[in-house]
Design a protein around this motif. Structure first.
Motif, mmCIF file in Angstrom:
data_model
loop_
_atom_site.group_PDB
_atom_site.id
_atom_site.type_symbol
_atom_site.label_atom_id
_atom_site.label_comp_id
_atom_site.label_asym_id
_atom_site.label_seq_id
_atom_site.Cartn_x
_atom_site.Cartn_y
_atom_site.Cartn_z
ATOM 1 N N TRP A 12 18.763 8.810 -4.129
ATOM 2 C CA TRP A 12 19.300 9.406 -2.917
ATOM 3 C C TRP A 12 18.408 10.557 -2.456
ATOM 4 C CZ3 TRP A 12 23.400 7.607 -0.095
ATOM 5 C CH2 TRP A 12 24.233 6.669 -0.715
ATOM 6 N N ASP A 14 18.698 13.968 0.113
ATOM 7 C CA ASP A 14 19.472 14.827 0.998
ATOM 8 C C ASP A 14 18.576 15.258 2.153
ATOM 9 O OD1 ASP A 14 21.631 14.586 -0.633
ATOM 10 O OD2 ASP A 14 21.495 16.579 -1.522
ATOM 11 N N ALA A 24 23.305 12.404 3.119
ATOM 12 C CA ALA A 24 22.790 11.714 1.937
ATOM 13 C C ALA A 24 22.220 10.375 2.387
ATOM 14 C CB ALA A 24 23.885 11.514 0.906
ATOM 15 N N CYS A 25 20.944 10.155 2.137
ATOM 16 C CA CYS A 25 20.274 8.961 2.654
ATOM 17 C C CYS A 25 19.642 8.153 1.527
ATOM 18 C CB CYS A 25 19.169 9.354 3.641
ATOM 19 S SG CYS A 25 19.741 10.254 5.099
ATOM 20 N N LYS A 26 19.455 6.886 1.801
ATOM 21 C CA LYS A 26 18.698 6.003 0.926
ATOM 22 C C LYS A 26 17.530 5.430 1.716
ATOM 23 C CE LYS A 26 21.899 4.430 -2.648
ATOM 24 N NZ LYS A 26 22.410 3.234 -3.365
ATOM 25 N N GLY A 61 26.538 4.294 4.766
ATOM 26 C CA GLY A 61 25.370 5.027 4.308
ATOM 27 C C GLY A 61 24.376 5.316 5.411
#
Length: 319
Positions: A12, A14, A24-26, A61
């Motif tokens: 992850w 931030d 919060a990213c992927k 997400g």
């Protein structure tokens, strides 16, 4: 949306937008950086484009879709993947290497490898010599000699104690905190050198975990497990990174290694051959300078160790 990557936990990221929102990213599985073989395609300090989570969708997400062009970055060879790199941080004004001459000892080879990598990627470096309060008279003399060497080469050096606050006081002229103001600074170094303790002094709200060094081996234990950016109260930021025990160089051409040692590069202009490796050639100005003690033996040994890294599959775990 556009934001700044301020934390990387491995899977992850931030991302903070300019108005202070945190997401919060992927990254998608097929996300790759063009031209860089990296174990981590996104690094703390990157400016990125990302998609916000769908409105009203539980557990929706965010995905990073693009990385803005980097001003610079600092990189090292991944520990177990000799053909891949690990990007430590991006878009930094300064890299501070935290070192200790004892408890535990940071080798000059490690220092020189870090400096060479920073030179290669155009990142200015300062050296922070921590634990000054623990050194006896002989260790203090050695510290003064090492700092004199690197200052002569143009690298700012600070002798500090994170425990007592020596050299850290913002009210002191020439203090570390004053030097860091207004800069985005990467902190790196071996485990156990006190990076987390320094961070807690400079950014009290960071509350970074600290742990004692191993008495049996005089080595540190990992307390920081991911990279994170912390804002300094007076402006600027610190990027804290996990401690590393080895610094494998990456993607250096053999004939370019000397370019990243300032004094060797300068002396090399006077060599007889333009492609001199400074190891055996006749009328080599670098070897002559080494014989006359105009180049430190420790620096030359570090240079040779990096030439050896060109051996296929070679990675030095400890220095």
């Amino acid at each position: 949306m556009t934001g700044l990557v301020i934390r990387n936990t491995g899977s992850w990221y931030d991302v903070r937008t300019d108005d202070g929102q945190l997401f919060a990213c992927k990254v998608k599985g097929n996300f790759r950086l063009r031209g860089i073989r990296s174990t981590n395609p996104v690094a703390v300090g990157d400016r990125v484009e990302f998609t916000p989570p769908p409105t009203g969708v539980a557990g929706g997400g965010s995905f990073i879709t693009e990385i803005h062009d980097r001003r610079n970055y600092i990189i090292r060879r991944a520990s177990n993947l000799s053909k891949q790199s690990h990007i430590i941080a991006a878009n930094v004004d300064l890299a501070c290497l935290v070192v200790t001459i004892a408890h535990p000892e940071t080798s000059t080879t490690f220092i020189d490898r870090f400096l060479a990598s920073a030179e290669a990627y155009r990142v200015p470096v300062a050296l922070i010599f921590n634990k000054a309060d623990l050194y006896d008279a002989d260790e203090r003399r050695y510290l003064d000699a090492i700092m004199a060497l690197y200052r002569h080469l143009g690298y700012p050096c600070f002798a500090i104690s994170a425990e007592t606050g020596e050299g850290l006081d913002s009210a002191s002229e020439g203090s570390l905190l004053a030097f860091l103001q207004g800069k985005t600074t990467l902190f790196s170094g071996n485990s156990g050198v006190g990076k987390s303790t320094i961070l807690n002094r400079l950014v009290p709200h960071a509350q970074a975990k600290v742990a004692p060094i191993s008495e049996a081996h005089d080595q540190g234990m990992h307390t920081t497990t991911f990279s994170e950016m912390y804002d300094l109260a007076g402006g600027g930021a610190i990027i804290d990174t996990p401690g590393i025990r080895g610094f494998g160089t990456f993607d250096f051409e053999r004939e370019e290694v000397s370019h990243y040692f300032r004094e060797i590069f300068q002396m090399g202009h006077d060599c007889r051959f333009s492609n001199c490796t400074h190891t055996h050639e006749p009328r080599c100005a670098v070897l002559a300078a080494l014989e006359h003690h105009e180049i430190a033996e420790s620096r030359y040994r570090s240079y040779l160790s990096m030439l050896e890294d060109e051996v296929e599959g070679k990675y030095r775990e400890n220095f």
